[in-house]
Write an enzyme that holds these catalytic residues in place. Structure first.
Site: not given
Ligand code: FE2
Length: 286
Positions: A12, A59, A192, A239
């Protein structure tokens, strides 16, 4: 009764929203990622879900570090998008299914998940980008039940805990008396890391292992502690917890219908998958 028709999981990262806004679907950098959604669109047209239960992480928009629930479930009839920038247009309001949300919340609390109940909840790119990728014209043919998981501030919930959360939600959906076709969505990942000495870290081998195991052996992934998950997938690769919860919610025979994996999108290993979920009886009858 409600039926879980399957699931979609996707990266996302905010840069996707900007690329959508700039219509970069055939841009050489973006095409390998966006092409991965052709099958998703085909599957959605056949699966015809009424509701999407979306497992995602906030977030810092709706929850910040001062007050941050481990698990939060939206119980509203609409969710307003207020993203944090990155050139993403603010998407239209997403409709919610508050009645199904309360049914899910009740089941979670009975199963000793003491979730935060949100009758107002802002959503960010972790919801709106997957929704826009699935339905590019933003028609939103589904209502959503947003399930937010803390992947930001440690201590984070374990992979095992998220799998169990998903399983409770899956059982709750299947006990819901209304004839709804429900899909589950997991957003974020895969590997990531945005900051620190390992910024830009990607681990293709571990991502492939996660995508292989999550289909038929999700419990095998619970052997990794959160710190091991950070080490193997990066600080933001956690995530993947959202994917585990989504997988837990699929209580039938799960099979992978589609997988697209592309490195990199922004600084992330971008992955898109579609899973089928068949009840035992359905498979035998087919
Ligand atoms: Fe994210």
């Amino acid at each position: 009764m409600a039926t879980i028709v399957g699931g979609v999981a996707t990266t996302h990262v905010p840069a996707i929203g900007k690329a959508i806004a700039d219509k970069k679907f055939n841009d050489p950098y973006w095409k390998p990622f966006f092409k991965g959604f052709d099958y998703v669109h085909y599957w959605l047209a056949r699966a015809k879900p009424d509701v999407a239960v979306v497992f995602y992480n906030d977030h810092g928009l709706n929850f910040f570090l001062d007050k941050l629930p481990t698990f939060a479930v939206g119980a509203a009839n609409e969710y307003r998008s207020e993203d944090e920038g990155w050139g993403i247009p603010v998407s239209r309001t997403v409709p919610g299914d508050a009645a199904l949300s309360w049914h899910v919340i009740n089941a979670l609390v009975v199963d000793e998940f003491d979730v935060t109940m949100c009758q107002e909840m802002l959503i960010d790119h972790a919801v709106t980008i997957p929704m826009t990728l699935m339905w590019p014209d933003q028609t939103w043919p589904v209502k959503i039940v947003p399930v937010e998981i803390n992947t930001v501030q440690h201590p984070l919930p374990s992979l095992s805990r998220c799998l169990k959360l998903g399983r409770t939600i899956g059982r709750a959906i299947e006990s819901y008396p209304q004839d709804l076709r429900v899909m589950v969505v997991g957003t974020g990942g895969l590997s990531h890391q945005l900051d620190g000495a390992r910024a830009g870290f990607i681990n293709k081998e571990f991502d492939q292992l996660c995508m292989d195991k999550i289909v038929a052996e999700p419990d095998a992934l619970t052997r990794y502690s959160i710190h091991e998950l950070v080490e193997l997938s990066g600080a933001q690769g956690v995530e993947f917890l959202n994917w585990m919860a989504m997988r837990g919610a699929m209580t039938g025979q799960v099979s992978e219908l589609h997988r697209n994996y592309h490195i990199p999108i922004s600084n992330t290993a971008a992955a898109t998958v579609v899973y089928d979920n068949q009840r035992e009886g359905q498979r035998k009858a087919a």
